[in-house]
Design a protein around this motif. Structure first.
Motif, mmCIF file in Angstrom:
data_model
loop_
_atom_site.group_PDB
_atom_site.id
_atom_site.type_symbol
_atom_site.label_atom_id
_atom_site.label_comp_id
_atom_site.label_asym_id
_atom_site.label_seq_id
_atom_site.Cartn_x
_atom_site.Cartn_y
_atom_site.Cartn_z
ATOM 1 N N ASN A 76 -0.057 -4.435 19.394
ATOM 2 C CA ASN A 76 -0.636 -5.773 19.244
ATOM 3 C C ASN A 76 -0.984 -6.090 17.791
ATOM 4 O O ASN A 76 -2.070 -6.611 17.489
ATOM 5 C CB ASN A 76 -1.870 -5.957 20.139
ATOM 6 N N ILE A 77 -0.063 -5.757 16.899
ATOM 7 C CA ILE A 77 -0.271 -5.933 15.467
ATOM 8 C C ILE A 77 0.915 -6.690 14.861
ATOM 9 O O ILE A 77 2.073 -6.421 15.188
ATOM 10 C CB ILE A 77 -0.436 -4.582 14.745
ATOM 11 N N LEU A 78 0.602 -7.596 13.966
ATOM 12 C CA LEU A 78 1.600 -8.306 13.163
ATOM 13 C C LEU A 78 1.582 -7.694 11.772
ATOM 14 O O LEU A 78 0.517 -7.367 11.245
ATOM 15 C CB LEU A 78 1.246 -9.792 13.069
ATOM 16 N N TYR A 79 2.776 -7.530 11.170
ATOM 17 C CA TYR A 79 2.865 -6.929 9.845
ATOM 18 C C TYR A 79 3.546 -7.879 8.861
ATOM 19 O O TYR A 79 4.322 -8.750 9.232
ATOM 20 C CB TYR A 79 3.684 -5.636 9.892
ATOM 21 N N LEU A 80 3.260 -7.634 7.582
ATOM 22 C CA LEU A 80 4.018 -8.263 6.512
ATOM 23 C C LEU A 80 4.276 -7.190 5.458
ATOM 24 O O LEU A 80 3.356 -6.764 4.754
ATOM 25 C CB LEU A 80 3.266 -9.446 5.894
ATOM 26 N N GLN A 81 5.512 -6.728 5.382
ATOM 27 C CA GLN A 81 5.912 -5.773 4.360
ATOM 28 C C GLN A 81 6.300 -6.557 3.122
ATOM 29 O O GLN A 81 7.185 -7.429 3.187
ATOM 30 C CB GLN A 81 7.095 -4.928 4.842
ATOM 31 N N MET A 82 5.658 -6.250 2.009
ATOM 32 C CA MET A 82 5.892 -6.978 0.767
ATOM 33 C C MET A 82 6.402 -6.018 -0.298
ATOM 34 O O MET A 82 5.685 -5.077 -0.670
ATOM 35 C CB MET A 82 4.597 -7.655 0.301
ATOM 36 N N ASN A 83 7.610 -6.235 -0.758
ATOM 37 C CA ASN A 83 8.232 -5.396 -1.781
ATOM 38 C C ASN A 83 8.501 -6.211 -3.043
ATOM 39 O O ASN A 83 8.485 -7.443 -3.018
ATOM 40 C CB ASN A 83 9.536 -4.810 -1.248
ATOM 41 N N SER A 84 8.769 -5.497 -4.116
ATOM 42 C CA SER A 84 9.086 -6.154 -5.399
ATOM 43 C C SER A 84 8.071 -7.245 -5.721
ATOM 44 O O SER A 84 8.426 -8.374 -6.075
ATOM 45 C CB SER A 84 10.501 -6.749 -5.343
ATOM 46 N N LEU A 85 6.820 -6.898 -5.612
ATOM 47 C CA LEU A 85 5.753 -7.879 -5.784
ATOM 48 C C LEU A 85 5.690 -8.412 -7.209
ATOM 49 O O LEU A 85 5.993 -7.691 -8.179
ATOM 50 C CB LEU A 85 4.413 -7.276 -5.382
ATOM 51 N N LYS A 86 5.329 -9.676 -7.319
ATOM 52 C CA LYS A 86 5.255 -10.369 -8.608
ATOM 53 C C LYS A 86 3.838 -10.896 -8.803
ATOM 54 O O LYS A 86 3.123 -11.141 -7.824
ATOM 55 C CB LYS A 86 6.226 -11.549 -8.613
ATOM 56 N N PRO A 87 3.425 -11.121 -10.045
ATOM 57 C CA PRO A 87 2.087 -11.680 -10.280
ATOM 58 C C PRO A 87 1.861 -12.988 -9.516
ATOM 59 O O PRO A 87 0.733 -13.256 -9.067
ATOM 60 C CB PRO A 87 2.066 -11.895 -11.792
ATOM 61 N N GLU A 88 2.901 -13.777 -9.341
ATOM 62 C CA GLU A 88 2.754 -15.052 -8.627
ATOM 63 C C GLU A 88 2.545 -14.869 -7.124
ATOM 64 O O GLU A 88 2.302 -15.845 -6.413
ATOM 65 C CB GLU A 88 3.951 -15.980 -8.875
ATOM 66 N N ASP A 89 2.631 -13.643 -6.624
ATOM 67 C CA ASP A 89 2.307 -13.364 -5.222
ATOM 68 C C ASP A 89 0.806 -13.171 -5.019
ATOM 69 O O ASP A 89 0.346 -13.031 -3.883
ATOM 70 C CB ASP A 89 3.029 -12.104 -4.736
#
Length: 128
Positions: A76-89
């Motif tokens: 019962n979990i939603l995920y968001l995998q975030m790669n190659s992160l940028k300062p504007e994120d």
């Protein structure tokens, strides 16, 4: 009563990765429509990624190819995998949900149109 609780935010350098989680109670992940939104300082809230009951997804152009939304129905979990992160994120990231599948197919989803439930957010800070 529906509760959405985000976690996984933090401070990382540009190019790094983070995985955000959204634990739901009172709402069944995978039952209809869930999404991630973000709000940067002095900017309006904006949709990042959305996922429908059948696993169909959509992303903002700015994160396409770098972020992946997924749902674990068993946990019962939603995920968001975030790669190659940028300062504007850099932003506060929010999880949202709707009991109506049709919300996932609205052209206005990035504005949060139709989302009934919201978490309190988790802060992501990306340094250059």
């Amino acid at each position: 009563q529906v509760q959405l609780v985000e976690s996984g935010g933090g401070s990382v350098q540009a190019g790094g990765s983070l995985r955000l989680s959204c634990e739901a109670s009172g709402y069944t992940v995978g039952s209809a429509c869930m999404a991630w939104f973000r709000q940067a300082p002095e900017k309006a809230r904006d949709g990042v990624a959305i996922i429908a009951r059948n696993g169909g997804t959509a992303y903002a152009d700015s994160v396409q190819g770098r972020f992946t939304i997924s749902q674990d129905n068993a946990k019962n979990i939603l995920y968001l995998q975030m790669n190659s992160l940028k300062p504007e994120d850099t932003a506060m990231y929010y999880c949202a949900a709707s009991p109506r599948l049709g919300v996932c197919y609205r052209g206005s989803w990035r504005a949060g149109d139709g989302m009934d439930y919201w978490g309190k957010g988790t802060l992501v800070t990306i340094s250059s």
